[in-house]
Design a protein around this motif. Structure first.
Motif, mmCIF file in Angstrom:
data_model
loop_
_atom_site.group_PDB
_atom_site.id
_atom_site.type_symbol
_atom_site.label_atom_id
_atom_site.label_comp_id
_atom_site.label_asym_id
_atom_site.label_seq_id
_atom_site.Cartn_x
_atom_site.Cartn_y
_atom_site.Cartn_z
ATOM 1 N N GLY A 194 17.693 0.869 -1.574
ATOM 2 C CA GLY A 194 16.452 1.514 -1.962
ATOM 3 C C GLY A 194 15.298 1.272 -1.003
ATOM 4 N N TYR A 195 15.528 0.498 0.036
ATOM 5 C CA TYR A 195 14.485 0.195 1.015
ATOM 6 C C TYR A 195 14.847 0.775 2.379
ATOM 7 N N MET A 196 13.847 0.782 3.257
ATOM 8 C CA MET A 196 14.028 1.308 4.602
ATOM 9 C C MET A 196 13.215 0.478 5.586
ATOM 10 N N VAL A 227 0.832 -1.199 0.000
ATOM 11 C CA VAL A 227 0.000 0.000 0.000
ATOM 12 C C VAL A 227 0.867 1.248 0.000
ATOM 13 N N ALA A 228 0.334 2.312 -0.582
ATOM 14 C CA ALA A 228 1.024 3.598 -0.608
ATOM 15 C C ALA A 228 0.812 4.307 0.717
ATOM 16 N N LEU A 244 4.664 0.636 1.239
ATOM 17 C CA LEU A 244 4.839 -0.278 2.360
ATOM 18 C C LEU A 244 4.675 -1.698 1.836
ATOM 19 N N ILE A 245 5.769 -2.451 1.843
ATOM 20 C CA ILE A 245 5.752 -3.773 1.214
ATOM 21 C C ILE A 245 5.811 -4.924 2.204
ATOM 22 N N TRP A 261 8.343 -1.734 10.043
ATOM 23 C CA TRP A 261 7.779 -1.750 8.701
ATOM 24 C C TRP A 261 8.899 -1.810 7.674
ATOM 25 N N ILE A 262 8.586 -2.298 6.478
ATOM 26 C CA ILE A 262 9.540 -2.316 5.368
ATOM 27 C C ILE A 262 8.986 -1.418 4.268
ATOM 28 N N LEU A 263 9.739 -0.396 3.907
ATOM 29 C CA LEU A 263 9.298 0.591 2.927
ATOM 30 C C LEU A 263 10.212 0.607 1.714
ATOM 31 N N LYS A 264 9.610 0.830 0.544
ATOM 32 C CA LYS A 264 10.380 1.012 -0.685
ATOM 33 C C LYS A 264 10.367 2.488 -1.056
#
Length: 335
Positions: A313-315, A256-257, A291-292, A299-302
């Motif tokens: 490229g991720y956080m 989701v964005a 949010l992947i 959380w894991i974010l792209k």
């Protein structure tokens, strides 16, 4: 000519920065800046731009060193680095990359799906990472275009397509940049998640990125309905400040964005680890990410700043306290 070296003096010679102060640390920073330029393929149009970028790099380098001492001593759970944004002052960073517009209030005229709630709250796994399921996309770089809103929504739709078909279908962020002006977005100077969702619903479709390539600048709308490969019927938002609802949506719907506050210097210079800077408040948001996945504590974010930022490229970001406003506004299109 004799120079009184009271402060740091800069000279440009043959396109290279030369530091004319007999100071070991300055010489080291100068050498590291030259390496930084080569690694990140950086060049500057005017000598003044290079001087300004060097000064920002030196200041950021010092911030990185000080913070990482805390990491090494166990006082911080994440590290910083002189990443691809290390030559940007805070002002340049904010103006150049953080262009998310505030999503307006919901209008009665919006043909929007019900806000996601209790229906999805059951059977939610404790951890999930869509990359491990095969949803691995390139480390996109939005470059100098403030198009985070376009990447976040397009990639969220790609995630839903992958969940249903097992295929990765790259979709056009450039279509959103060029064509969503009619719904309140501003091309490369910013946009909102809601405006993007309203545009896609009204337009009905999104083209493939191979048919409508990313140009990192605003152009005339070239949308061709016959080439649309994904139809957007409506969209949904998640309850504000409800991270459990976001977790359920990621598990049941797909990536989701999310909107987020990317203002802190530690966000700009993030390298790896679980980001937990409590100065990253939830009072405002200015960037959009995807949010992947999640684990128990994070959380894991792209992101869209290339593979040289963050963890390729991720956080990873601390979960459960609405850090950086990650739960302020999360949404996805329904396809």
């Amino acid at each position: 000519m004799r120079l009184a070296l009271v402060s740091l003096l800069y000279f440009i010679f043959a396109g290279n920065l030369v530091l004319c102060q007999q100071n070991d640390s300055s010489q080291i920073y100068g050498e590291q800046f030259e390496k930084f330029k080569k690694v990140n393929n950086k060049s500057y149009i005017r000598p003044y731009d290079e001087l300004r970028s060097y000064k920002a790099y030196e200041e950021n380098h010092q911030i990185v060193n000080e913070h990482n001492k805390d990491y090494d001593s166990g006082k911080s759970s994440f590290r910083l680095t002189t990443n691809t944004m290390a030559d940007m002052s805070t002002d340049s960073y904010l103006k150049g990359f953080l262009r998310l517009l505030r999503s307006p209030l919901i209008s009665p005229s919006d043909n929007m799906a019900d806000i996601v709630g209790s229906a999805l709250m059951d059977n939610v796994p404790d951890s999930l990472d869509w990359r491990k399921k095969g949803f691995v996309t390139p480390s996109y770089n939005q470059q100098s275009c403030g198009s985070c809103y376009a990447f976040s929504i397009a990639q969220s739709i790609e995630g839903q397509v992958f969940k249903r078909t097992g295929r990765i279908l790259p979709l056009s962020e450039q279509q959103i940049v060029d064509c969503s002006i009619s719904h309140g977005n501003q091309g490369c100077t910013g946009g909102s998640l809601r405006n993007t969702l309203r545009y896609l619903q009204a337009t009905g479709g999104l083209m493939r990125s191979v048919d409508y390539k990313y140009a990192s600048k605003k152009g005339a709308c070239q949308f061709v309905s016959e080439l649309a490969v994904v139809n957007v019927t409506s969209w949904a938002i998640l309850p504000a400040n409800d991270e459990k609802a976001i977790q359920a949506a990621v598990a049941h719907i797909g990536p989701v964005a999310v909107s987020i506050n990317a203002t802190p210097k530690t966000f700009q210079l993030y390298s790896d680890g679980i980001y937990d800077d409590v100065t990253c408040t939830s009072s405002s948001v200015n960037h959009a990410m995807l949010l992947i996945g999640y684990e128990k504590d994070y959380w894991i974010l792209k992101n869209w700043w290339g593979e040289m930022w963050g963890e390729s490229g991720y956080m990873r970001i601390r979960k459960g306290i609405n850090l950086c406003g990650i739960a302020n506004y999360a949404a996805y299109a329904i396809v």
